[in-house]
Enzyme design. Structure first.
Site, PDB file in Angstrom:
ATOM      1  N   LYS A 105     -36.873 102.662   0.066  1.00 18.65           N
ATOM      2  CA  LYS A 105     -35.968 101.778   0.807  1.00 18.65           C
ATOM      3  C   LYS A 105     -35.724 102.226   2.250  1.00 18.65           C
ATOM      4  O   LYS A 105     -35.415 101.405   3.120  1.00 18.65           O
ATOM      5  CB  LYS A 105     -34.625 101.687   0.085  1.00 18.65           C
ATOM      6  CG  LYS A 105     -34.663 101.067  -1.299  1.00 18.65           C
ATOM      7  CD  LYS A 105     -34.601  99.571  -1.230  1.00 18.65           C
ATOM      8  CE  LYS A 105     -34.380  98.965  -2.603  1.00 18.65           C
ATOM      9  NZ  LYS A 105     -34.305  97.488  -2.551  1.00 18.65           N
TER      10      LYS A 105
ATOM     11  N   SER B  52     -41.160 104.159  -7.130  1.00 18.58           N
ATOM     12  CA  SER B  52     -40.338 103.730  -5.994  1.00 18.58           C
ATOM     13  C   SER B  52     -39.164 104.644  -5.690  1.00 18.58           C
ATOM     14  O   SER B  52     -38.582 104.552  -4.605  1.00 18.58           O
ATOM     15  CB  SER B  52     -39.824 102.307  -6.236  1.00 18.58           C
ATOM     16  OG  SER B  52     -39.055 102.264  -7.430  1.00 18.58           O
TER      17      SER B  52
END
Length: 333
Positions: A61, A311
């Site tokens: 992110k 992720s």
């Protein structure tokens, strides 16, 4: 206001903008992990892991947050930002805000992952705990942003955020250009939409497959329905704990996504176990979801060179204990 999806030109510009500010994370393979995938039924598959768990803040992110905040006008930076998140988006915004010198407030649900909450505070952001679910935090963040004259940063409906996130897929294709399929976890969908933008432009033969927790299937169901829907939000994998579809990311997914799979929470935990035992890699629940999809739907990936996006690695102690003690018969080491 209509949201315009980023182009691959935007992604290339983001990669230049982020040079030296983000980690060029490894694309790794392990024989033991391939063996686990084969024994699950994906015979002949080979797995390449894009290790965004090794990124600054422990998750992909931060690429999007930096790309967005670096382009804010000075007045907007001075006014500050307000975000809402279960954790990784929060850390990314706090990290990027500290980098550009912008005040940052993050609204998190009232029982956040303690690892992520502590990290957000350590990065200098104000943390406000509100509501049981991300949707409650989102509404409160909007109220705070209006009251303070700050920039509300969406969890997914941000073109600059998606363009920044897409640099991870651009890197992966530079590292491993011969993938057959790429599996990406979905909460709000920025990662999967970003992968679609890059693949459609640079590797049109590459299938992008999304995966979401069955206990929080809003993005999956929105994609299947062709319209934004809300769904119960009950997964324990907080990075996937989103209860509605987002317009920007769903628009990209409808145009380019090859398939969308669901995995249950126990399968996600088994994916974490596989990472720990076969690859000595720490993945949080959302970070293990892509690998879990390969293990849960092996026929979909048999004989194929498969990229999976790990992720995030911000697992709590409780998550790691659960992963190490789970019934891992579905993913033998």
């Amino acid at each position: 206001m209509e949201l315009i999806a980023p182009t691959v030109t935007d992604v290339v510009a983001a990669q230049r903008r982020l040079a030296g500010l983000v980690v060029r994370t490894p694309a790794s393979s392990w024989t033991a992990l391939d063996r686990a995938v084969h024994r699950a039924g994906a015979v002949g598959a080979s797995v390449v892991v894009k290790q965004e768990n090794l990124q600054h803040t422990g998750a992909f992110k931060v690429r999007g947050a930096l790309n967005l905040l670096l382009q804010l006008p000075p007045a907007a930076r001075d006014a500050g930002i307000v975000g809402y998140s279960t954790g990784n988006h929060a850390q990314a915004l706090a990290y990027a805000a500290r980098h550009v010198g912008a005040p940052c407030t993050i609204v998190m649900p009232t029982d956040p992952n303690p690892v992520k909450e502590r990290a957000v505070r350590d990065l200098g952001a104000e943390v406000v705990l509100h509501g049981e679910r991300l949707e409650d935090a989102c509404a409160h963040a909007g109220t705070l942003a209006d009251a303070r004259g700050a920039r509300l940063v969406s969890a997914a409906d941000e073109p600059d955020l998606v363009a920044g996130v897409a640099t991870a897929t651009l890197e992966l294709l530079q590292q491993v250009p011969d993938l057959d399929v790429l599996v990406v976890p979905v909460g709000g969908g920025s990662g999967a939409a970003a992968a679609c933008v890059v693949a459609a432009a640079l590797a049109p033969g590459l299938e992008v497959v999304a995966v979401q927790a069955a206990a929080s299937p809003a993005a999956h169901d929105s994609w299947r329905a062709g319209e934004l829907v809300a769904r119960p939000n009950r997964t324990r994998a907080e990075g996937l704990a989103v209860g509605r579809g987002f317009a920007l990311t769903q628009g990209v997914l409808r145009r380019h996504l090859s398939d969308f799979l669901l995995v249950d929470d126990d399968a996600i935990t088994r994916g974490q176990h596989a990472y720990l035992t076969a690859a000595r890699t720490v993945a949080e629940g959302a970070g293990a979801a892509a690998l879990s999809a390969v293990l849960t739907h092996p026929e979909r990936f048999a004989g194929r060179r498969t990229g999976v996006v790990c992720s995030g690695g911000n697992a709590s102690e409780a998550e790691l204990r659960r992963a190490l003690t789970c019934d891992a018969t579905a993913v033998p080491a």
